[in-house]
Design a protein around this motif. Structure first.
Motif, PDB file in Angstrom:
ATOM      1  N   GLU A  28      23.620  15.988  -1.235  1.00 42.51           N
ATOM      2  CA  GLU A  28      22.409  16.569  -1.818  1.00 42.51           C
ATOM      3  C   GLU A  28      21.431  17.021  -0.746  1.00 42.51           C
ATOM      4  OE1 GLU A  28      22.070  17.188  -5.006  1.00 42.51           O
ATOM      5  OE2 GLU A  28      24.062  16.332  -5.360  1.00 42.51           O
ATOM      6  N   LEU A  29      21.489  16.419   0.425  1.00 39.46           N
ATOM      7  CA  LEU A  29      20.566  16.760   1.507  1.00 39.46           C
ATOM      8  C   LEU A  29      21.005  18.006   2.270  1.00 39.46           C
ATOM      9  CD1 LEU A  29      19.882  13.170   2.883  1.00 39.46           C
ATOM     10  CD2 LEU A  29      18.350  14.576   1.501  1.00 39.46           C
ATOM     11  N   TRP A  30      22.260  18.393   2.112  1.00 40.12           N
ATOM     12  CA  TRP A  30      22.706  19.605   2.801  1.00 40.12           C
ATOM     13  C   TRP A  30      21.875  20.810   2.391  1.00 40.12           C
ATOM     14  CZ3 TRP A  30      28.632  18.718   1.704  1.00 40.12           C
ATOM     15  CH2 TRP A  30      29.110  17.735   2.572  1.00 40.12           C
ATOM     16  N   GLU A  31      21.402  20.818   1.147  1.00 38.06           N
ATOM     17  CA  GLU A  31      20.624  21.965   0.669  1.00 38.06           C
ATOM     18  C   GLU A  31      19.296  22.119   1.400  1.00 38.06           C
ATOM     19  OE1 GLU A  31      20.158  21.773  -3.508  1.00 38.06           O
ATOM     20  OE2 GLU A  31      22.311  21.675  -3.952  1.00 38.06           O
ATOM     21  N   MET A  50       7.209  31.877  -5.569  1.00 34.13           N
ATOM     22  CA  MET A  50       7.118  31.681  -7.011  1.00 34.13           C
ATOM     23  C   MET A  50       7.173  33.020  -7.747  1.00 34.13           C
ATOM     24  SD  MET A  50       6.958  28.424  -7.542  1.00 34.13           S
ATOM     25  CE  MET A  50       8.138  28.379  -6.179  1.00 34.13           C
ATOM     26  N   SER A  51       6.436  34.012  -7.252  1.00 38.53           N
ATOM     27  CA  SER A  51       6.375  35.309  -7.921  1.00 38.53           C
ATOM     28  C   SER A  51       7.686  36.076  -7.785  1.00 38.53           C
ATOM     29  CB  SER A  51       5.223  36.131  -7.336  1.00 38.53           C
ATOM     30  OG  SER A  51       5.172  37.424  -7.898  1.00 38.53           O
ATOM     31  N   PHE A  52       8.170  36.226  -6.538  1.00 37.53           N
ATOM     32  CA  PHE A  52       9.406  36.977  -6.324  1.00 37.53           C
ATOM     33  C   PHE A  52      10.608  36.231  -6.896  1.00 37.53           C
ATOM     34  CE2 PHE A  52       7.483  38.983  -2.233  1.00 37.53           C
ATOM     35  CZ  PHE A  52       6.626  39.728  -3.019  1.00 37.53           C
ATOM     36  N   GLY A  53      10.579  34.897  -6.843  1.00 38.69           N
ATOM     37  CA  GLY A  53      11.683  34.125  -7.397  1.00 38.69           C
ATOM     38  C   GLY A  53      11.822  34.333  -8.891  1.00 38.69           C
ATOM     39  N   LYS A  54      10.698  34.388  -9.591  1.00 39.60           N
ATOM     40  CA  LYS A  54      10.730  34.662 -11.026  1.00 39.60           C
ATOM     41  C   LYS A  54      11.332  36.031 -11.302  1.00 39.60           C
ATOM     42  CE  LYS A  54       8.473  36.644 -14.759  1.00 39.60           C
ATOM     43  NZ  LYS A  54       8.175  38.083 -14.976  1.00 39.60           N
ATOM     44  N   SER A  55      10.974  37.023 -10.484  1.00 40.05           N
ATOM     45  CA  SER A  55      11.501  38.369 -10.690  1.00 40.05           C
ATOM     46  C   SER A  55      12.987  38.441 -10.354  1.00 40.05           C
ATOM     47  CB  SER A  55      10.710  39.372  -9.838  1.00 40.05           C
ATOM     48  OG  SER A  55       9.354  39.417 -10.248  1.00 40.05           O
ATOM     49  N   HIS A  56      13.412  37.752  -9.290  1.00 39.81           N
ATOM     50  CA  HIS A  56      14.841  37.729  -8.963  1.00 39.81           C
ATOM     51  C   HIS A  56      15.647  37.089 -10.097  1.00 39.81           C
ATOM     52  CE1 HIS A  56      14.700  39.414  -5.039  1.00 39.81           C
ATOM     53  NE2 HIS A  56      14.129  38.402  -4.431  1.00 39.81           N
ATOM     54  N   ALA A  73      15.733  34.743   0.162  1.00 41.46           N
ATOM     55  CA  ALA A  73      16.429  33.967  -0.860  1.00 41.46           C
ATOM     56  C   ALA A  73      17.865  33.706  -0.414  1.00 41.46           C
ATOM     57  CB  ALA A  73      16.419  34.716  -2.188  1.00 41.46           C
ATOM     58  N   THR A  74      18.293  32.445  -0.516  1.00 43.53           N
ATOM     59  CA  THR A  74      19.622  32.063  -0.028  1.00 43.53           C
ATOM     60  C   THR A  74      20.527  31.519  -1.126  1.00 43.53           C
ATOM     61  OG1 THR A  74      18.791  29.855   0.534  1.00 43.53           O
ATOM     62  CG2 THR A  74      18.746  31.533   2.273  1.00 43.53           C
ATOM     63  N   GLY A  75      20.033  31.391  -2.358  1.00 43.04           N
ATOM     64  CA  GLY A  75      20.886  30.846  -3.407  1.00 43.04           C
ATOM     65  C   GLY A  75      20.237  30.945  -4.764  1.00 43.04           C
ATOM     66  N   TYR A  76      21.048  30.664  -5.784  1.00 41.32           N
ATOM     67  CA  TYR A  76      20.609  30.753  -7.181  1.00 41.32           C
ATOM     68  C   TYR A  76      21.014  29.463  -7.878  1.00 41.32           C
ATOM     69  CZ  TYR A  76      20.091  32.732 -11.914  1.00 41.32           C
ATOM     70  OH  TYR A  76      19.717  32.983 -13.208  1.00 41.32           O
ATOM     71  N   LYS A  77      20.022  28.729  -8.365  1.00 39.06           N
ATOM     72  CA  LYS A  77      20.272  27.474  -9.056  1.00 39.06           C
ATOM     73  C   LYS A  77      20.248  27.713 -10.562  1.00 39.06           C
ATOM     74  CE  LYS A  77      20.718  24.258  -5.908  1.00 39.06           C
ATOM     75  NZ  LYS A  77      19.616  23.323  -5.725  1.00 39.06           N
ATOM     76  N   SER A  78      21.345  27.398 -11.232  1.00 37.90           N
ATOM     77  CA  SER A  78      21.447  27.598 -12.674  1.00 37.90           C
ATOM     78  C   SER A  78      21.999  26.337 -13.318  1.00 37.90           C
ATOM     79  CB  SER A  78      22.372  28.784 -12.985  1.00 37.90           C
ATOM     80  OG  SER A  78      22.621  28.890 -14.371  1.00 37.90           O
ATOM     81  N   ARG A 128      16.553  29.243 -11.089  1.00 33.56           N
ATOM     82  CA  ARG A 128      15.572  29.526 -10.043  1.00 33.56           C
ATOM     83  C   ARG A 128      16.288  29.917  -8.754  1.00 33.56           C
ATOM     84  NH1 ARG A 128      15.449  25.283  -6.482  1.00 33.56           N
ATOM     85  NH2 ARG A 128      16.301  23.293  -7.193  1.00 33.56           N
ATOM     86  N   MET A 129      15.517  30.473  -7.826  1.00 30.06           N
ATOM     87  CA  MET A 129      16.059  30.876  -6.534  1.00 30.06           C
ATOM     88  C   MET A 129      15.832  29.785  -5.498  1.00 30.06           C
ATOM     89  SD  MET A 129      17.184  33.836  -7.415  1.00 30.06           S
ATOM     90  CE  MET A 129      17.779  34.343  -5.787  1.00 30.06           C
ATOM     91  N   ASP A 130      16.760  29.686  -4.574  1.00 33.67           N
ATOM     92  CA  ASP A 130      16.569  28.857  -3.387  1.00 33.67           C
ATOM     93  C   ASP A 130      16.120  29.758  -2.244  1.00 33.67           C
ATOM     94  OD1 ASP A 130      17.088  26.386  -4.390  1.00 33.67           O
ATOM     95  OD2 ASP A 130      19.211  26.369  -3.843  1.00 33.67           O
TER      96      ASP A 130
END
Length: 467
Positions: free
Chosen positions: A412-415, A352-358, A75-80, A381-383
């Motif tokens: 936007e493409l840098w991500e 999907m599973s670990f991202g939900k838990s993070h 995981a490299t980021g958190y989108k909120s 969600r997690m990036d």
């Protein structure tokens, strides 16, 4: 909140029996991950040599499966939609850039793992404390293990010497500290500490979970195939050790009648007169009735092909590229992408599973820090880092075409660049904003200078200067 007597009862009568059974099952899985499992079955009267060969027959293939999946999950980021920076600072303050790997590996290998979220403080104010916990140390009890996000109770067992455990029992208000004997007897209450989460602050990470709440790791289903491979390796090494050379046979020769055999028994004379051949020796037989021939070595090709077949079965069952276990040559980039397609799908499911838990972990951390907006952001969600096998130039070319042909903003493409995490993106966007502001000021200044050179504009400016 559980009372002291109720906490002791829950630990001794509910959590400890579950822990003991769960630990026994997971210790078996752990032995296959860390190569401490029992080797191939050998006869009771096997020689020390054969026992030594059996230890060499154990190959850490199942550890390779866990590693291959874990290395594709980072995981490299958190989108909120509310506040991504503050939860991400909590993530980094807890060194989860590094600790996430151990959380993922435990969940992949054992089937599940946990994080605990507790209130804390740093120099900037409230900062939650997040720690990963192995399922070999923690038991979580759910009213419905398939549907509930938070357990009713969770207990962490840490060995305190050979005869007791220190137990942390989490409920919806406090953490109870209890001591129990090695058999779960003699529970003793020590103290409790409030956490203020409103729920049991323990988050489960599931490798794969069904509608009955059962979790499945990557190792257990592969153990039968791994046993077959170990047995094949043992048989191959046994043949290689004992029968991998041609055996020379002579008939019609009485070895006991050789030179210097006077006074020796026939057995001693035969041993003394044994024919020992070097590579350069030439054997001549004077007796026309004597013969010499050789018995061929045991061929190893059958063992090797059998092992390759089992490796294919292991790779297909685990959805792992066979290249992780064996060497393949002359593979094109397109073929390699196709080989890794199954792994990519498995990794996406785990994201999907670990991202939900993070995200659940970070929302709880935000709640304990008083950031209620981030705590209620259920769209967060997690990036994840893109670890798919793609040539670097191909990625850049595709993103360039998206910008030019589809009009997608470059920022936007840098991500989509797999080597950038959220901190890198933030720095890059800040630098771009500064550069854009500098460019805008330069353009305004140049436009003003050009305007002053126009005679009409110059007269108006001079008239304004004279007031």
């Amino acid at each position: 909140m559980l009372s002291k007597s109720a906490a002791l009862e829950v630990v001794a009568e509910q959590m400890f029996p579950i822990y003991r059974e769960q630990r026994e099952q997971l210790d078996m899985v752990d032995s296959w991950i860390n190569l401490t499992h029992e080797g191939p079955k050998i006869p009771r009267n096997a020689s020390e040599e054969h026992k030594w060969i059996a230890t060499l027959a154990k190959t850490p293939l199942l550890s390779t499966v866990v590693t291959t999946v874990a290395q594709a999950l980072y995981a490299t980021g958190y989108k909120s939609t509310v506040d991504a920076d503050d939860p991400w600072r909590t993530w980094q303050a807890n060194d989860l850039d590094h600790r996430q790997v151990a959380i993922h590996r435990a969940a992949i290998g054992y089937g599940f793992s946990f994080t605990t979220v507790m209130p804390g403080q740093d120099s900037q104010g409230p900062r939650s404390v997040i720690r990963g916990v192995s399922p070999r140390k923690m038991v979580a009890l759910y009213a419905d293990p398939a549907e509930d996000d938070w357990p009713m109770y969770a207990a962490r067992f840490d060995a305190a010497g050979q005869s007791s455990f220190m137990v942390r029992l989490y409920d919806d208000e406090v953490v109870h500290f209890v001591s129990v004997g090695a058999s779960g007897d003699e529970p003793t209450y020590i103290e409790y500490r409030e956490h203020g989460a409103g729920v049991t602050p323990v988050v489960r990470y599931s490798n794969s979970i069904d509608l009955e709440g059962r979790t499945f790791g990557e190792v257990t289903p592969l153990i039968p195939v791994a046993k077959r491979i170990n047995k094949t390796d043992y048989d191959r090494m046994l043949a290689q050790h004992s029968n991998s050379w041609n055996l020379r046979v002579f008939s019609g020769i009485d070895a006991s009648q050789g030179p210097n055999t006077e006074g020796l028994t026939p057995a001693q004379a035969a041993e003394k007169a044994q024919i020992r051949l070097r590579q350069s020796d030439v054997v001549t037989l004077k007796d026309p009735n004597s013969k010499a021939w050789s018995l061929p070595a045991t061929p190893l090709e059958g063992f090797i092909s059998s092992r390759d077949s089992d490796i294919d079965a292991l790779a297909s069952t685990a959805q792992i590229p066979v290249t992780a276990f064996s060497k393949l040559s002359n593979i094109s980039a397109d073929t390699l992408v196709e080989i890794r397609a199954g792994l990519n799908q498995k990794v996406f499911e785990r994201q999907m599973s670990f991202g939900k838990s993070h995200a659940q972990t970070l929302r709880m951390a935000a709640q304990l820090e008083g950031n209620l907006a981030a705590a209620e952001d259920y769209e967060a969600r997690m990036d994840w880092r893109d670890t798919r096998v793609r040539p670097w130039g191909q990625t850049v070319d595709a993103l360039g075409k998206a910008a030019q042909m589809l009009g997608v903003p470059v920022e936007e493409l840098w991500e989509e660049l797999p080597w950038l995490d959220q901190s890198d993106l933030s720095d890059l966007k800040n630098a771009a904003s500064v550069a854009a502001a500098t460019t805008a000021r330069t353009q305004i200044a140049e436009a003003a200078a050009a305007a002053r050179q126009d005679p009409t504009v110059a007269r108006l400016v001079n008239r304004a200067d004279r007031g």
